[in-house]
Write an enzyme that holds these catalytic residues in place. Structure first.
Site, PDB file in Angstrom:
ATOM      1  NE  ARG A  59      -3.864  -2.191  -0.114  1.00 23.99           N
ATOM      2  CZ  ARG A  59      -3.621  -3.445  -0.520  1.00 23.99           C
ATOM      3  NH1 ARG A  59      -2.424  -3.818  -0.945  1.00 23.99           N
ATOM      4  NH2 ARG A  59      -4.595  -4.334  -0.516  1.00 23.99           N
ATOM      5  CD  GLU A  88      -2.899   0.915  -4.447  1.00 23.92           C
ATOM      6  OE1 GLU A  88      -2.735  -0.304  -4.662  1.00 23.92           O
ATOM      7  OE2 GLU A  88      -3.966   1.396  -4.039  1.00 23.92           O
ATOM      8  CB  SER A 104      16.082  14.904   4.417  1.00 22.31           C
ATOM      9  OG  SER A 104      17.095  13.972   4.775  1.00 22.31           O
TER      10      SER A 104
END
Lengths: 146, 146, 146, 146, 146, 146, 146, 146, 146, 146
Positions: free
Chosen positions: B87, B90, B113
């Site tokens: 996920r 995604e 960063s």
């Protein structure tokens, strides 16, 4: 990765009008990140949202239907090399398993939804260098047993 | 992806002691996610942190040096298929370009960063289903010109 | 793809006892596919389920804890070449976009959950050749706007 | 993945006529998923089917021959990143081996055909959230020995 | 690609007995290619076939059950680099589309089954250099419409 | 995989003339599979063959030279996902090692040539379903020692 | 890439005896490159060659049979990163198409065999820096028409 | 792999003039393989070489500058599937490690340069079938220590 | 990426002795980066260097021969995910083409050698944060024409 | 890898004006490598820098805005095959782990920034062959603990 034509038009119109995503947030009553997702064909507008945006940015009529269609989502099957995008992949590489441990310890077997999900970006001013704060909030979905 | 031997020993010792990462947070005065990263060989302990952890979990003496070494980080060169891990990939696929647009609009050309960086996970209770909240906070690094 | 040690032990014990997954379904009151998923480390047992299974298959005590842990799921980052497995990948290749069209026409922008999800397999006897029927049932998750 | 030109024309004509795939199902006497597969160049129409569709959607004459040709099928050699499509890949990752175990236990050594195969999608209304039901039905093909 | 342990044992026993696959063909009344496929864990023996083979090759008792199990098939997710194997991949590269044209012209939209399928290898003696003849014979499976 | 322009023209002209590859076989005195390979830019015509084909299909003059040039062969660096093409890859996956064993047992160390090679496709009528028969015939090339 | 056990034993025995491949060339009456290929499991020895080598290097008896078996050839499905090996890949990248043009201009449509093939390496002394000369010699195989 | 526009023009002009690479070798006083490399944008011409070639082939003036620019070299990040090209990859797969052994035994730790490098192709006539001889000659570069 | 056994032993012995690479630089009269490369099997020691190192670190006698052998170099065929390593890949992604332009403008068509090459690392102290300075120095190799 | 249109225009204008990057360095007061990065869309100009460059190179007005936008950086998700670019990848393959050891020994756990970073290229004249010197200078970023 090529930028879709509609995305290019939306970005160009926004620039020509001198509008930021934060400005659009006020008009559409949607978060700036969600609006940027709509620009990139990653989200679907309601008729009302599409019309408002089209009139604000003086888009051609076709754009309304396109903003309301259900897009094929995602960057494509690659690990992105743009440094800003890559850092999010690196976070998954370095902190993925630790996040899995902590989430499962707190919630049990399941996942954080990426659909019932919001994402906010804030600028935290700091004299030692401003900081980017990304807040992801997704429903926990426990694995169903049957 | 194979789990390193030290990680397995640390997880087993923690389980045997009945400790959560939140418990370890109190002892080590470090965030539970950072401690889980240390367990997975993604972070480096100071001598003091390594000793405290070793004594709490009754580790063998070798473990202290290993916890203090500089690890080779990352899951490996793959897109993870575990659903919880995927996920996050995604989210990068769907919201990566929108995040880039909004971060650059707020900050200019540069990146968040992933080194001067913290990551917190909270459980937000909600009657419609609890939610996972992940907060990432990284220093903005503007591109240097020369 | 190597078969995990626990999976091998579970399959061997089941075979030695002459039990089918359908037999286990009656004992555990869980679907045979879910039980096979548990065997392959793709699902998590409750203490009660793990104990019943351990006593039925005469497993070593360690197995109970392992059956209750949160597994790292998935086959690995590959397109499977086993012909039975590959056919499901081919179905995605051939019928993926048509399914997307029909699901979105019926439901709007969102996905079928693979977490709040069940999967059943039935044998349909047919004189022209028996048929495999796979029924997938997942909650529709509409994309949240924010 | 680029959408073929004929697919775009078919989808645009269907939208302009205000027709759903369910409407086309009634006219063509074929399932809506099969018709969506035909739209995406994954199936072949008979002359009768092609003519009906062409006249209903007022297609140019060339379209009839194209609908009757034998297409090069599939999305392309990638794991799809669109979230709706990806969930079907994830189901294969998580439930692939369990399905193999259960199918082979019920049928012996062989596969479920993806050619002598049908696929139906139904909307199951549910107060806790509607559900997508996908039913796959394929002939079992036992491995031939020789 | 590592050779499975059972395969190694079968090949070693066959060599020790000084038997060719053609010899085994006579004993098992199965084609030599099918028997080689059984050796490589790509096919499943009946109890009778497994027993005959085990007694002929003086295998350990465990081997019978293993020969009767349903194997995870395939070389693995790679294009093989062994020159003999690669030539078959090259034939697909060079003659794949021509075969598709000719098969579909003769049969319509569908495929040659690789399951209801036989494969024979013959040595054709030729003064200009002997020739390998591979005959593949698979059932034509027409695409089902629904 | 995009179909080359010349291939498209050849296929369209053949269709317009109502010719099958079997018809072309009679005119050119070459096998239908070889002719399909020529259509797909995988083989090279002699001047005589190119002229005959060009006059039969009423091609533009440029086509003759192109049919006589030495093509860059192959589908491209991918495992094909079209189901008809994929089955040949699957045959290599499942029967590759068995073929290697049997060919080397019959011939010694070497390969079947894919250059000094012919490929025929026949339709075998069968009341239980017609069958596709593919016959490959390649010169055995023994490894040279030096 | 892991070095096979037999290769390691052969290299160690050769080193212990203080022999170069050029020395072995004299004993076996085979080229040093072919002998190095035999060491790496890329070629097959005759019984006589295997015996001579085994006695010279004082190998265990099993080694003879292994040297005579038909190896699974190739480095594996990768572009090698070792700089010496990579340069040969780079030569293919840079000079591949030019070689194809020149070979086809001289010979017609076909290939240089990599089976009926020899490869020699010579050291050309040069005051500006010694040079490596690699001579490849393969039979030209014209494409068969049928 | 698409052929660059300049390459296509150069090949077409050469064909129209009825010239072979061997003919160009005489005019340019460069080897035919190097000239073919120049055609494919893999080498850089001097002003004199570019002018001679442009006047011989009657190229447009722009071509001179392009022939003198520093090209981005290589076929692209793939293993080529064209059979003629692939054989050179196969040679690296099969004879790569043996070449490394022999080169290092003769020269020490280092590589054969692919830059200070020449490549010649000769046709060796042979009654049993003509042979392609490829001679590569590169400076040995020893690893520098510092 | 697994760390070779010899590397692990060398690193452990160096740690046990409390030596830095800078300390080894003084003893071996080689740069610390070259010595680290030797530790990782990426460089070859002379007999004198290997003996000095072996005696300093009290290595087993076998280590001397191994340090003098010609290693198979490189990390393996992957883009590294360790953040420190990845930054060098990112520099190539972002500054690769600009470096090519500037190097070719200054030197002509050719490359910087990675063999006749040195690499130094220095710590530049800076009150705003210390800086890493990496100096690469490689011979320019102009493309040979022939 | 295709060269962006703006890059092509900038390079062509620079060539037409007969300017080197070193010339541009004097006008823009930025390093030649940074300017080349700007040409390749890897860096962002200020309004002043963009205007100066546009007027010097007589660019169309649109170019100013494009030079000031925040580019999507990187070559793309590939290991480059151009020999000059590849050598930098090879340096990472061969010297990556040694650099990691030495940097971490000098600085602790962290990375060299590729953002707060400069890169210079110098030509070092040498009678034995000129040398390319690349100096990379990046801020050390220690891993934050939290």
């Amino acid at each position: 990765m090529s930028i879709p034509v509609l995305t290019q038009k939306l970005l160009a119109a926004k620039k020509a009008k001198g509008l930021s995503f934060a400005d659009l947030e006020k008009v559409l009553a949607r978060d700036e990140v969600w609006i940027a997702a709509l620009f990139y064909g990653q989200a679907t507008a309601s008729e009302d949202e599409a019309s408002k945006l089209a009139s604000l940015l003086e888009l051609e009529p076709d754009a309304i239907a396109e903003l309301m269609s259900y897009p094929l989502k995602g960057l494509g099957p690659v690990v992105p090399v743009d440094p800003l995008l890559y850092r999010f992949y690196e976070i998954l590489q370095v902190y993925g398993m630790p996040m899995k441990e902590v989430i499962q310890e707190k919630f049990g077997d399941g996942i954080m939804s990426a659909i019932d999900f919001t994402l906010d970006i804030e600028k935290i001013e700091d004299p030692k260098g401003d900081r980017v704060q990304v807040t992801m909030n997704g429903k926990f979905l426990p694995y169903k047993k049957w």
